[in-house]
Design an enzyme around this catalytic site. Structure first.
Site, short mmCIF file in Angstrom:
data_model
loop_
_atom_site.label_atom_id
_atom_site.label_comp_id
_atom_site.label_asym_id
_atom_site.label_seq_id
_atom_site.Cartn_x
_atom_site.Cartn_y
_atom_site.Cartn_z
N LYS A 179 11.44 -13.38 -8.80
CA LYS A 179 11.86 -12.07 -8.82
C LYS A 179 12.74 -12.15 -7.51
O LYS A 179 12.01 -11.62 -6.46
CB LYS A 179 12.49 -10.58 -9.08
CG LYS A 179 13.71 -10.47 -8.86
CD LYS A 179 14.03 -8.50 -8.96
CE LYS A 179 14.03 -8.34 -7.34
NZ LYS A 179 14.96 -8.24 -6.30
N GLU A 255 3.71 -7.72 1.89
CA GLU A 255 3.38 -8.44 3.81
C GLU A 255 4.96 -7.83 3.75
O GLU A 255 6.20 -8.04 3.25
CB GLU A 255 3.93 -9.29 4.32
CG GLU A 255 3.96 -9.80 5.53
CD GLU A 255 5.46 -9.45 6.14
OE1 GLU A 255 5.35 -9.12 6.43
OE2 GLU A 255 6.15 -11.52 5.65
N CYS A 289 10.63 -10.33 9.87
CA CYS A 289 10.32 -9.49 10.07
C CYS A 289 8.52 -9.89 11.52
O CYS A 289 8.39 -8.39 12.20
CB CYS A 289 8.61 -9.44 8.91
SG CYS A 289 7.55 -11.58 8.48
N GLU A 391 11.78 0.26 12.91
CA GLU A 391 12.52 -1.52 11.97
C GLU A 391 14.18 -1.01 12.05
O GLU A 391 14.51 -0.79 11.31
CB GLU A 391 12.03 -1.72 11.01
CG GLU A 391 11.87 -3.81 10.97
CD GLU A 391 11.64 -3.70 9.66
OE1 GLU A 391 11.08 -5.05 9.58
OE2 GLU A 391 10.92 -3.16 8.73
#
Length: 487
Positions: A179, A255, A289, A391
């Site tokens: 996906k 992750e 990231c 973040e």
């Protein structure tokens, strides 16, 4: 290249156009790129069942060299349609054309080739144990596929990170249901065409489009036949997936997010450090990231460094993906831009000094309907400020001074995240000592975003769980058993 008007599902070797659809919108100018078929619960269940059935079919009898040869054929197929894939990546993300050509596509091709070759070259363990009766116990390990793997890829590096998971999963004999992000479905749809043309057996590779909760993502992670989930994305989404698969004790590899630090010591190569931090903060419009959002600079060079990074940031060119000299594209969507802009407002509320940026550019053309923001630098915030701890995932960094090694080690580690850190110093003894004590998955010294695919990758704390890359990926995507024989 003319874009397809509809991106279908790919289930059990067939393209499917039936179902509800959603729009894929350009982040460059806000225009419709195409429509995408959203997989419902029944279609996801059929994809998972097809993947489960394929394990019992011809694919289950493929040897490692046969699987590797097929993956090389897939890599050849991507290479043959290089320009099509570049166009798809650029359309969905708005990233500069040169970035897609030099990073996304070469890495996608390398992911299939590298893991195919590593799977063929792997060596299993073997040991002999003398017994009290004079006999010999002979032990060796064997690797079997885990089974059906759910691969859920993010929008920031769509094809690169999708193939980073697919390569080792297929090389080890698993079947997959993928996906991609609903924000960036185009290159995954092209990959399904390449898989089909390469002769990948039906059910081995399946593609379902959709969203997370209440859509394809949730249906996929809750499917009982799924043996493992490999996910890259936000930490809170990883937590939700973890809860969804807990009862079935599924294998997971996550992750997740990061609030990564760069540390610049006074002895660093100043120009290299400025260039490196500019790249790690603003690369791909800050949507990696591993990007740097916290910058710590030793006090004697702090003011000089802030001024130099400001000059760098203001020299970056925002523009159309194919524009000459363009450095940055838009954020992935206007929705994501609203999130980033909310942090720009929060930083001012928290007392930040805006060194540069903190706003949306005005182009006077179609780009004003896109999702652009200016590269942004802050100073003056305490370490407990939300903008220093949470973040943001945009082209922004906060710069703060520090005075000694122990202080900076404490401040770097004082984060709920633990993905990456970059150290800029010419004292390699200091770098080696600090690198062992920084609580992250990867530490760069005088570099950023450089890594061998054979080495482990992953994070700690809210940044993830598990390690992928090289033999670590082969281990994750394998059911490793021990055979014990009495001789």
């Amino acid at each position: 290249m003319s874009r397809p008007a509809l991106l279908p599902l790919y289930i059990n070797g067939r393209f499917e156009e039936e179902g509800q659809r959603f729009d894929n919108i350009s982040p460059v100018d806000g225009l419709l790129l195409n429509q995408v078929v959203e997989a419902d619960a029944v279609q996801v269940a059929r994809a998972v069942q097809a993947a489960s059935d394929a394990l019992q079919g011809p694919w289950g009898r493929y040897s490692a060299p046969e699987r590797a040869a097929l993956l090389h054929k897939v890599a050849d197929g991507i290479q043959a349609r290089f320009d099509d894939f570049v166009a798809a990546e650029v359309a969905d993300t708005g990233r500069p054309l040169h970035l897609a050509r030099t990073l996304d596509l070469p890495r996608a091709i390398a992911n299939f080739r590298t893991f195919a070759d590593l799977a063929v070259a792997q060596v299993d363990d073997c040991c002999e144990t003398p017994q009290a009766d004079g006999g010999l116990l002979f032990n060796y390990t064997v690797r079997k596929p885990l089974g059906v793997v759910a691969v859920i890829a993010p929008w920031n590096l769509p094809l690169l990170l999708l193939t980073w998971k697919l390569g080792p999963a297929l090389a080890m004999g698993n079947t997959v249901v993928c996906k991609p992000s609903e924000e960036t479905p185009s290159s995954a749809a092209l990959l399904a065409e390449v898989m089909d043309a390469a002769g990948v057996p039906p059910g081995v590779f399946n593609l379902v489009h959709g969203f997370g909760p209440g859509s394809a993502g949730e249906h996929l992670t809750r499917a009982p036949q799924i043996s493992a989930v490999s996910f890259t994305g936000e930490s809170r989404t990883g937590s939700a997936i973890m809860k969804a698969v807990a009862d079935g004790v599924k294998d997971i590899s996550f992750e997740l997010g990061g609030k990564n630090a760069a540390v610049v010591f006074a002895d660093a190569d100043f120009d290299a450090a400025v260039a490196g931090v500019a790249r790690s903060s603003f690369f791909n419009t800050g949507q990696v990231c591993l990007c740097t959002e916290r910058v710590y600079v030793e006090r004697p060079i702090f003011d000089r460094f802030v001024a130099a990074l400001k000059t760098r940031a203001e020299g970056l060119k925002l523009g159309y993906p194919d524009e000459d000299g363009v450095d940055l594209g838009p954020l992935v969507s206007r929705q994501h831009r609203e999130k980033v802009l909310s942090y720009f407002a929060l930083a001012r509320e928290e007392g930040a000094v805006v060194v540069t940026g903190g706003e949306t550019p005005q182009f006077g053309d179609a780009r004003d309907q896109g999702a652009y923001v200016r590269p942004t630098i802050w100073t003056g915030l305490p370490d407990h400020a939300r903008c220093v701890r949470e973040e943001i995932f945009g082209p922004v960094c906060h710069i703060a001074p520090f005075d000694d090694d122990e202080e900076i080690l404490r401040r770097v580690n004082d984060s709920p995240y633990g993905l990456a850190c970059a150290l800029w110093t010419q004292r390699l003894d200091r770098a080696h000592k600090l690198a062992r004590r920084v609580q992250v998955g990867i530490v760069w010294v005088n570099a950023w975003y450089a890594r061998d695919l054979r080495t482990p990758f992953g994070g700690s704390k809210l940044s993830g769980l598990g390690r992928e890359g090289g033999r670590h990926s082969l281990d994750f995507y394998s059911d490793i058993s021990n055979v014990c024989v009495k001789l």
